[in-house]
Scaffold this motif. Structure first.
Motif, PDB file in Angstrom:
ATOM      1  N   HIS A  13      -5.915   7.687 -14.285  1.00  0.00           N
ATOM      2  CA  HIS A  13      -7.131   7.512 -13.492  1.00  0.00           C
ATOM      3  C   HIS A  13      -7.168   8.499 -12.329  1.00  0.00           C
ATOM      4  N   PRO A  14      -8.324   9.133 -12.062  1.00  0.00           N
ATOM      5  CA  PRO A  14      -8.427  10.087 -10.947  1.00  0.00           C
ATOM      6  C   PRO A  14      -8.025   9.483  -9.603  1.00  0.00           C
ATOM      7  N   TYR A  15      -8.263   8.199  -9.405  1.00  0.00           N
ATOM      8  CA  TYR A  15      -7.871   7.553  -8.147  1.00  0.00           C
ATOM      9  C   TYR A  15      -6.349   7.480  -8.033  1.00  0.00           C
ATOM     10  N   THR A  16      -5.685   7.116  -9.128  1.00  0.00           N
ATOM     11  CA  THR A  16      -4.224   7.063  -9.123  1.00  0.00           C
ATOM     12  C   THR A  16      -3.644   8.448  -8.854  1.00  0.00           C
ATOM     13  N   LYS A  17      -4.234   9.462  -9.465  1.00  0.00           N
ATOM     14  CA  LYS A  17      -3.759  10.834  -9.255  1.00  0.00           C
ATOM     15  C   LYS A  17      -3.855  11.225  -7.776  1.00  0.00           C
ATOM     16  N   SER A  18      -4.954  10.827  -7.134  1.00  0.00           N
ATOM     17  CA  SER A  18      -5.124  11.179  -5.722  1.00  0.00           C
ATOM     18  C   SER A  18      -4.115  10.444  -4.842  1.00  0.00           C
ATOM     19  N   LEU A  19      -3.843   9.179  -5.163  1.00  0.00           N
ATOM     20  CA  LEU A  19      -2.851   8.420  -4.395  1.00  0.00           C
ATOM     21  C   LEU A  19      -1.466   9.051  -4.524  1.00  0.00           C
ATOM     22  N   LEU A  20      -1.085   9.382  -5.749  1.00  0.00           N
ATOM     23  CA  LEU A  20       0.247   9.936  -5.991  1.00  0.00           C
ATOM     24  C   LEU A  20       0.404  11.327  -5.397  1.00  0.00           C
ATOM     25  N   SER A  21      -0.690  12.062  -5.293  1.00  0.00           N
ATOM     26  CA  SER A  21      -0.596  13.405  -4.715  1.00  0.00           C
ATOM     27  C   SER A  21      -0.274  13.359  -3.222  1.00  0.00           C
ATOM     28  N   ALA A  22      -0.483  12.196  -2.603  1.00  0.00           N
ATOM     29  CA  ALA A  22      -0.222  12.044  -1.171  1.00  0.00           C
ATOM     30  C   ALA A  22       1.203  11.604  -0.875  1.00  0.00           C
ATOM     31  N   VAL A  23       1.967  11.252  -1.917  1.00  0.00           N
ATOM     32  CA  VAL A  23       3.349  10.802  -1.714  1.00  0.00           C
ATOM     33  C   VAL A  23       4.239  12.010  -1.452  1.00  0.00           C
ATOM     34  N   PRO A  24       4.948  12.056  -0.326  1.00  0.00           N
ATOM     35  CA  PRO A  24       5.810  13.209  -0.027  1.00  0.00           C
ATOM     36  C   PRO A  24       6.934  13.359  -1.051  1.00  0.00           C
TER      37      PRO A  24
ATOM     38  N   LYS B  38       6.286  22.322  -5.227  1.00  0.00           N
ATOM     39  CA  LYS B  38       4.956  22.403  -4.610  1.00  0.00           C
ATOM     40  C   LYS B  38       4.002  21.493  -5.376  1.00  0.00           C
ATOM     41  N   GLN B  39       3.341  20.598  -4.687  1.00  0.00           N
ATOM     42  CA  GLN B  39       2.381  19.726  -5.350  1.00  0.00           C
ATOM     43  C   GLN B  39       1.021  19.846  -4.681  1.00  0.00           C
ATOM     44  N   GLU B  40       0.010  19.785  -5.516  1.00  0.00           N
ATOM     45  CA  GLU B  40      -1.355  19.938  -5.029  1.00  0.00           C
ATOM     46  C   GLU B  40      -1.865  18.608  -4.490  1.00  0.00           C
ATOM     47  N   ARG B  41      -2.353  18.625  -3.279  1.00  0.00           N
ATOM     48  CA  ARG B  41      -2.898  17.423  -2.652  1.00  0.00           C
ATOM     49  C   ARG B  41      -4.345  17.259  -3.064  1.00  0.00           C
ATOM     50  N   ILE B  42      -4.685  16.108  -3.632  1.00  0.00           N
ATOM     51  CA  ILE B  42      -6.066  15.818  -4.031  1.00  0.00           C
ATOM     52  C   ILE B  42      -6.743  15.054  -2.893  1.00  0.00           C
ATOM     53  N   ILE B  43      -7.686  15.691  -2.228  1.00  0.00           N
ATOM     54  CA  ILE B  43      -8.391  15.076  -1.108  1.00  0.00           C
ATOM     55  C   ILE B  43      -9.685  14.442  -1.614  1.00  0.00           C
ATOM     56  N   LEU B  44      -9.805  13.145  -1.454  1.00  0.00           N
ATOM     57  CA  LEU B  44     -11.021  12.449  -1.878  1.00  0.00           C
ATOM     58  C   LEU B  44     -12.117  12.634  -0.829  1.00  0.00           C
ATOM     59  N   GLN B  45     -13.334  12.823  -1.300  1.00  0.00           N
ATOM     60  CA  GLN B  45     -14.475  12.987  -0.402  1.00  0.00           C
ATOM     61  C   GLN B  45     -15.106  11.628  -0.095  1.00  0.00           C
TER      62      GLN B  45
ATOM     63  N   HIS C 138       0.831  -1.208   0.000  1.00  0.00           N
ATOM     64  CA  HIS C 138       0.000   0.000   0.000  1.00  0.00           C
ATOM     65  C   HIS C 138       0.863   1.255   0.000  1.00  0.00           C
ATOM     66  N   ASP C 139       2.178   1.089   0.158  1.00  0.00           N
ATOM     67  CA  ASP C 139       3.114   2.213   0.171  1.00  0.00           C
ATOM     68  C   ASP C 139       3.621   2.471  -1.244  1.00  0.00           C
ATOM     69  N   LEU C 140       3.210   3.586  -1.829  1.00  0.00           N
ATOM     70  CA  LEU C 140       3.567   3.898  -3.210  1.00  0.00           C
ATOM     71  C   LEU C 140       5.063   4.140  -3.383  1.00  0.00           C
ATOM     72  N   SER C 141       5.723   4.647  -2.371  1.00  0.00           N
ATOM     73  CA  SER C 141       7.167   4.879  -2.460  1.00  0.00           C
ATOM     74  C   SER C 141       7.923   3.560  -2.565  1.00  0.00           C
ATOM     75  N   VAL C 142       7.485   2.565  -1.796  1.00  0.00           N
ATOM     76  CA  VAL C 142       8.117   1.246  -1.839  1.00  0.00           C
ATOM     77  C   VAL C 142       7.923   0.606  -3.206  1.00  0.00           C
ATOM     78  N   VAL C 143       6.709   0.674  -3.720  1.00  0.00           N
ATOM     79  CA  VAL C 143       6.404   0.061  -5.021  1.00  0.00           C
ATOM     80  C   VAL C 143       7.170   0.760  -6.139  1.00  0.00           C
ATOM     81  N   HIS C 144       7.286   2.079  -6.044  1.00  0.00           N
ATOM     82  CA  HIS C 144       8.040   2.849  -7.041  1.00  0.00           C
ATOM     83  C   HIS C 144       9.491   2.400  -7.081  1.00  0.00           C
ATOM     84  N   HIS C 145      10.044   2.101  -5.918  1.00  0.00           N
ATOM     85  CA  HIS C 145      11.455   1.722  -5.807  1.00  0.00           C
ATOM     86  C   HIS C 145      11.753   0.383  -6.479  1.00  0.00           C
ATOM     87  N   ILE C 146      10.845  -0.579  -6.349  1.00  0.00           N
ATOM     88  CA  ILE C 146      11.187  -1.945  -6.740  1.00  0.00           C
ATOM     89  C   ILE C 146      10.511  -2.436  -8.019  1.00  0.00           C
ATOM     90  N   SER C 147       9.433  -1.787  -8.469  1.00  0.00           N
ATOM     91  CA  SER C 147       8.606  -2.360  -9.540  1.00  0.00           C
ATOM     92  C   SER C 147       9.016  -1.906 -10.939  1.00  0.00           C
TER      93      SER C 147
END
Length: 326
Positions: free
Chosen positions: A249-260, A267-274, A214-223
């Motif tokens: 996909h809008p969901y992927t965009k929201s996940l990636l916006s949360a990665v520090p 500066k990156q815009e944080r997409i907050i899902l409702q 579930h950690d996008l940084s980890v997956v980015h590193h190894i995949s």
């Protein structure tokens, strides 16, 4: 791209919701709902998503540790969903798994030598003496000492236990390893050590990984490629850099916006899902993400989008990318 080692076609896994003692089942939890993808020899396919999206269920279904409800799974060109339990046991020599929790996945009553030699015994590999040698060798390979075979699991740290879990998967020389969140229970400093070890082992032994996290940084590193799941469905699949630089996909965009981002000047815009993630027992009609999507259209509420290729090696299930896209 090399040939596909694993092909997953329309995989589904539904769990029944039991009623009272005297009544029948009252519904189904659609944990995995029509998922398709290929895994090529020698690659790392990452699968990411929020907790409860079905990624771990997918991984266990690939090995038939839980039986799929529908769909086909081809390993080396053979449909393993049609195999008997005895035939499947032989195939599992080439398909292994590393579990998430290094504390729960090792039998506390057995010494490490017995834990690691058990897969060899099950598959009828070697004599007692040769199995003991293999256990000592594989412990050295994963960065432990051969003398550690005489210890019990409680005598090791979390990182060391996960190394033992990796050794157990590796000892039968598999072709494919399902990595079910193998570093999520570890400290951050230990995570990097285990990830580096897994990368080294992949290169040394020519392994293929399905890496679930579930950690996008980890997956980015190894995949090499990454698939994004939401509510039991694959919503996007693309090459590593393509997904991170240009998600569709809008969901992927929201996940990636949360990665520090380590660069403070960017500066990156944080997409907050409702809203909350819907229940997989009662998924929304149409696109499962439409209840939280900032770009929702009328068609999203009624028609389920096809999982289709929109550019080279980039697949997405979203009505924003119709026939005329690109």
């Amino acid at each position: 791209m090399s040939e596909a080692l694993l092909q997953v076609q329309h995989l589904k896994k539904y769990f029944a919701i039991p009623g009272s003692i005297f009544s029948r089942n009252i519904g189904k939890v659609k944990a995995v709902d029509d998922v398709s993808f290929d895994v090529h020899k020698g690659e790392v396919l990452g699968i990411v998503g929020e907790s409860g999206c079905g990624k771990s269920t997918t991984g266990k279904a690939l090995l038939r540790l839980i039986e799929p409800t529908a769909g086909q799974i081809f390993f080396n060109g053979e449909d393993i969903t049609r195999l008997s339990e005895v035939e499947m046991r032989k195939i599992r020599r080439d398909m292994q798994i590393i579990f998430q929790d290094p504390y729960a996945s090792l039998n506390p009553r057995h010494k490490i030598e017995k834990i690691l030699s058990e897969p060899l015994l099950v598959h009828g590999i070697g004599t007692k003496e040769s199995r003991r040698r293999k256990v000592s060798e594989i412990l050295e390979v994963v960065g432990l000492s051969g003398d550690h075979a005489k210890r019990y699991p409680h005598q090791f740290s979390g990182g060391q236990r996960q190394r033992i879990g990796i050794a157990r998967a590796l000892i039968v020389k598999p072709k494919l390893i399902i990595c079910d969140e193998p570093v999520s229970a570890l400290d951050v400093s230990i995570q990097s050590q285990i990830l580096n070890l897994m990368e080294d082992l992949q290169e040394e032994f020519g392994l293929t990984y399905v890496f679930i996290a579930h950690d996008l940084s980890v997956v980015h590193h190894i995949s090499d490629r990454i698939g994004v799941m939401y509510l039991g469905r694959m919503v996007e699949l693309a090459e590593n850099e393509a997904l991170y630089k240009n998600p569709y996909h809008p969901y992927t965009k929201s996940l990636l916006s949360a990665v520090p981002n380590p660069d403070p000047d960017i500066k990156q815009e944080r997409i907050i899902l409702q809203g909350d993630v819907p229940s997989p027992a009662e998924p929304p009609s149409g696109c499962a993400f439409h209840t939280r999507c900032p770009e929702c259209m009328d068609i999203c509420k009624s028609a389920r989008p096809d999982f289709q290729q929109v550019t080279e090696d980039h697949f997405v299930a979203c009505h924003l990318y119709g026939d005329g896209f690109g």
